[in-house]
Design a protein around this motif. Structure first.
Motif, short mmCIF file in Angstrom:
data_model
loop_
_atom_site.label_atom_id
_atom_site.label_comp_id
_atom_site.label_asym_id
_atom_site.label_seq_id
_atom_site.Cartn_x
_atom_site.Cartn_y
_atom_site.Cartn_z
N HIS A 146 5.09 22.23 27.70
CA HIS A 146 6.37 22.96 27.71
C HIS A 146 7.52 22.02 28.07
O HIS A 146 8.61 22.10 27.47
N ALA A 147 7.29 21.13 29.03
CA ALA A 147 8.35 20.19 29.42
C ALA A 147 8.66 19.23 28.28
O ALA A 147 9.83 18.92 28.01
N ALA A 148 7.62 18.74 27.60
CA ALA A 148 7.84 17.83 26.48
C ALA A 148 8.55 18.53 25.33
O ALA A 148 9.43 17.95 24.69
N ARG A 149 8.18 19.79 25.08
CA ARG A 149 8.84 20.53 24.00
C ARG A 149 10.30 20.81 24.36
O ARG A 149 11.17 20.74 23.50
N ARG A 150 10.56 21.14 25.60
CA ARG A 150 11.94 21.38 26.02
C ARG A 150 12.78 20.12 25.83
O ARG A 150 13.91 20.18 25.31
N ARG A 151 12.23 18.99 26.23
CA ARG A 151 12.96 17.73 26.09
C ARG A 151 13.18 17.38 24.61
O ARG A 151 14.27 16.94 24.23
N ALA A 152 12.16 17.60 23.79
CA ALA A 152 12.29 17.29 22.36
C ALA A 152 13.29 18.21 21.69
O ALA A 152 14.10 17.78 20.86
N MET A 153 13.27 19.50 22.06
CA MET A 153 14.21 20.44 21.45
C MET A 153 15.64 20.21 21.93
O MET A 153 16.59 20.41 21.17
N LYS A 154 15.80 19.79 23.18
CA LYS A 154 17.14 19.45 23.65
C LYS A 154 17.70 18.26 22.89
O LYS A 154 18.88 18.24 22.50
N SER A 155 16.85 17.26 22.67
CA SER A 155 17.28 16.10 21.90
C SER A 155 17.63 16.48 20.47
O SER A 155 18.64 16.02 19.92
#
Length: 304
Positions: free
Chosen positions: A248-257
């Motif tokens: 979830h943290a990696a997806r949040r960071r990827a989607m923010k980028s």
């Protein structure tokens, strides 16, 4: 409207729609991280204490149990790899797979045959595309795992450890997952679950600590038979929760980028669209002025 301007406006609408999607996915991932963190915090003490209890039982008895006794010449090792079921999480699954590949190479360098078990569609697809054999796989629960999922994955692993290598069993059991450190840091790690190391526990917990003495009823072997399956299940469950929080943290960071990049692209396209509109207006003004000048010249000529 000019053709070039229509192209820019169409691309702006497309990127804007994409930005809305990535922003929504970012918010969903952010909301799920909190729940995942709570589950990790709730499960870690249980896994830690169970590991200490199993270690104490093993060190407090002279029984040679197959799940705590090192093989004289280990020939086969099992690896449980935890990846994600869904993408759009940056390099989350790729990093875990790379860690599993490094562990595989190290074990093979030690002369051991490696048997791979995989959790998550991304890992299954990776090995399937390369036509590499998987002993067993499980999918469909990586973003929200339950203890029942961990128990289902643990059953064939425990069976493999208890069997003789000649009958398809393994001497060692390793696990590869992504450890959740913080919202910005998630590290792929590998560790050996079985045979259990009797001098230290996971991450040095209990190192140098004097363990209590136990009396076993009916016997130490029976206690180990009862405790060690619970130990494997709890370790896998905690790893699944850690991996889910990391996903979830990696997806949040990827989607923010992705959302930020979409915003930058919209700004760039808007500037190009404005330039195209200004060029079109300038051309229309030039055509009007040119037409008016030609008309004035024609009128002056007719007056003569």
């Amino acid at each position: 409207m000019g053709a070039q301007l229509r192209v820019y406006k169409r691309r702006i609408r497309s990127v804007t729609a994409t930005k809305k999607i990535t922003k929504a996915m970012e918010m969903i991932a952010a909301s799920r991280i909190v729940k995942a963190q709570r589950q990790v915090a709730a499960s870690t003490p249980y896994a830690t204490e169970l590991t200490r209890a199993v270690t104490a039982v093993a060190t407090g008895s002279t029984t040679k149990h197959p799940l705590t006794t090192e093989a004289d010449a280990p020939a086969r090792a099992a690896i449980l790899l935890i990846t994600s079921d869904r993408g759009l999480a940056g390099g989350y699954s790729a990093n875990a797979i790379k860690a599993a590949e490094r562990l595989t190479e190290r074990l093979r360098g030690e002369g051991k045959e490696v048997v791979t078990y995989v959790i998550g569609r991304k890992g299954v697809a990776y090995y399937g595309f390369r036509e590499r054999k998987i002993a067993d796989s499980w999918t469909g629960f990586t973003d929200s795992p339950t203890y029942a999922d961990a128990k289902r994955a643990a059953a064939p692993l425990i069976e493999a450890v208890t069997q003789e290598t000649a009958e398809g069993g393994v001497d060692e059991l390793h696990i590869v997952f992504t450890e959740f450190v913080s919202m910005m840091t998630q590290n792929p790690v590998d560790g050996r679950m079985l045979p259990l190391s009797l001098d230290t526990t996971k991450e040095g917990e209990g190192k140098g600590e004097i363990l209590p003495l136990f009396d076993f009823e009916p016997s130490a072997e029976d206690v180990l038979d009862a405790l060690l399956p619970r130990y494997v299940e709890s370790r896998i469950y905690n790893a699944l929760l850690q991996a889910a929080a990391s996903e979830h943290a990696a997806r949040r960071r990827a989607m923010k980028s992705a959302t930020d990049n979409a915003g930058d692209l919209i700004k760039s396209l808007s500037r190009l669209a404005n330039a195209a509109r200004q060029a079109e207006i300038t051309q229309e003004i030039s055509e009007i002025v040119g037409g008016a000048s030609a008309l004035a010249d024609a009128t002056a000529g007719s007056d003569k």
